[in-house]
Design an enzyme around this catalytic site. Structure first.
Site, mmCIF file in Angstrom:
data_model
loop_
_atom_site.group_PDB
_atom_site.id
_atom_site.type_symbol
_atom_site.label_atom_id
_atom_site.label_comp_id
_atom_site.label_asym_id
_atom_site.label_seq_id
_atom_site.Cartn_x
_atom_site.Cartn_y
_atom_site.Cartn_z
ATOM 1 N N ASN A 12 0.861 -1.173 0.000
ATOM 2 C CA ASN A 12 0.000 0.000 0.000
ATOM 3 C C ASN A 12 0.903 1.231 0.000
ATOM 4 O OD1 ASN A 12 -1.495 2.272 0.998
ATOM 5 N ND2 ASN A 12 -3.047 0.892 1.821
ATOM 6 N N GLU A 13 0.953 1.944 -1.120
ATOM 7 C CA GLU A 13 1.901 3.044 -1.261
ATOM 8 C C GLU A 13 1.659 4.151 -0.236
ATOM 9 O OE1 GLU A 13 4.655 3.362 -3.015
ATOM 10 O OE2 GLU A 13 4.389 1.301 -3.698
ATOM 11 N N LYS A 15 0.331 3.833 2.750
ATOM 12 C CA LYS A 15 0.770 3.345 4.056
ATOM 13 C C LYS A 15 2.295 3.243 4.106
ATOM 14 C CE LYS A 15 -1.646 0.194 6.166
ATOM 15 N NZ LYS A 15 -2.233 -1.108 6.598
ATOM 16 N N ASP A 71 -1.060 -4.238 10.939
ATOM 17 C CA ASP A 71 -2.452 -4.436 10.552
ATOM 18 C C ASP A 71 -3.250 -3.447 11.377
ATOM 19 O OD1 ASP A 71 -4.330 -5.820 8.903
ATOM 20 O OD2 ASP A 71 -5.160 -6.718 10.708
ATOM 21 N N PHE A 159 -5.830 8.721 4.100
ATOM 22 C CA PHE A 159 -6.435 7.680 3.276
ATOM 23 C C PHE A 159 -7.364 6.855 4.150
ATOM 24 C CE2 PHE A 159 -2.398 6.232 4.944
ATOM 25 C CZ PHE A 159 -2.643 4.952 5.415
ATOM 26 N N GLY A 160 -8.033 5.877 3.537
ATOM 27 C CA GLY A 160 -8.938 5.040 4.306
ATOM 28 C C GLY A 160 -10.095 5.842 4.879
ATOM 29 N N TYR A 161 -10.335 5.666 6.172
ATOM 30 C CA TYR A 161 -11.452 6.328 6.846
ATOM 31 C C TYR A 161 -11.076 7.694 7.422
ATOM 32 C CZ TYR A 161 -13.502 1.657 6.557
ATOM 33 O OH TYR A 161 -13.987 0.449 6.096
ATOM 34 N N ASP A 162 -9.881 8.187 7.126
ATOM 35 C CA ASP A 162 -9.413 9.453 7.683
ATOM 36 C C ASP A 162 -10.401 10.613 7.497
ATOM 37 O OD1 ASP A 162 -7.090 8.449 8.748
ATOM 38 O OD2 ASP A 162 -5.798 9.113 7.106
ATOM 39 N N LYS A 182 -0.702 14.362 11.997
ATOM 40 C CA LYS A 182 -1.303 13.030 12.072
ATOM 41 C C LYS A 182 -0.348 12.033 12.717
ATOM 42 C CE LYS A 182 -3.162 9.293 9.238
ATOM 43 N NZ LYS A 182 -3.408 8.798 7.876
#
Length: 205
Positions: A12-13, A15, A71, A159-162, A182
């Site tokens: 995951n770039e 991450k 994870d 990204f994701g749920y941010d 962050k």
């Protein structure tokens, strides 16, 4: 001082960039390398820690180098801790770009919380990060960030749920924070700073 080479077990770039940045701030004498091309490892664990260890062990087997894997996911109070370890695949969408999958996950989560009032929208980002060495040393560190979920996404960073997550004590979502802001509070930042101490003890002379 010698330099320890460590594989970051993720493709995951977004991450990978975040993890490199967090570990680089630890000032350890380490060289971070990405995971070589290959099949994705099945995350068959039932906890974040189990999945982190599965990925780190696979990276050690593939490269012969010490490996770090994380994870992480979102645990929503109203959903009894879900999406949890299924956070990245919550919508079931596997095609398209990462951004499209993130958008689908966020849309589904918002739909599931559509009638939930603000006082019951508590959630936490949770992370487990594992270090595994070719010699069989295994260590796991944990991090958590409490907050609440908004009714609509805000912000273009992260990204994701941010874009949905407003951390306790913050006025902007995780997607509205700078990278440094962050990292200072995030679940991954906390877990990786804890693991950096372990890496210094185990790998760096």
């Amino acid at each position: 001082m010698s330099t320890a080479k460590i594989v970051l077990a993720t493709r995951n770039e977004a991450k990978l960039t975040e993890l490199r940045r967090i570990l680089a701030a630890s000032d350890l004498a380490i060289e971070l390398v990405g995971l070589p091309d290959g099949e994705e490892v099945a995350e068959t664990g039932t906890t974040f820690a189990e999945n982190a260890l599965i990925k780190a062990r696979a990276a050690v087997e593939a490269t012969g180098l010490p490996a770090v894997a994380d994870d992480s996911g979102l645990a929503v109070d109203e959903l009894a801790g879900m999406p949890g370890i299924r956070s990245a695949r919550w919508s079931g969408r596997r095609d398209g770009t990462r951004e499209q999958r993130d958008e689908a996950n966020n849309a589904l989560l918002l739909a599931q919380l559509d009638d939930v009032p603000a006082e019951r929208r508590g959630a936490a980002f949770v992370c487990a990060v594992a270090l595994v060495t070719p010699e069989g040393v295994e260590r796991v560190a944990h991090g958590k960030l409490r907050g609440a979920l908004l009714n609509a996404p805000r912000g273009q960073n992260g990204f994701g749920y941010d874009p949905l997550f407003l951390a306790d004590g913050q006025t902007g979502t995780n997607a509205e924070l700078t990278a440094a802001e962050k990292d200072a509070i995030s679940h991954r930042g906390r877990a990786f700073r804890e693991l950096a101490v372990v890496i210094g003890q185990v790998l760096v002379p």
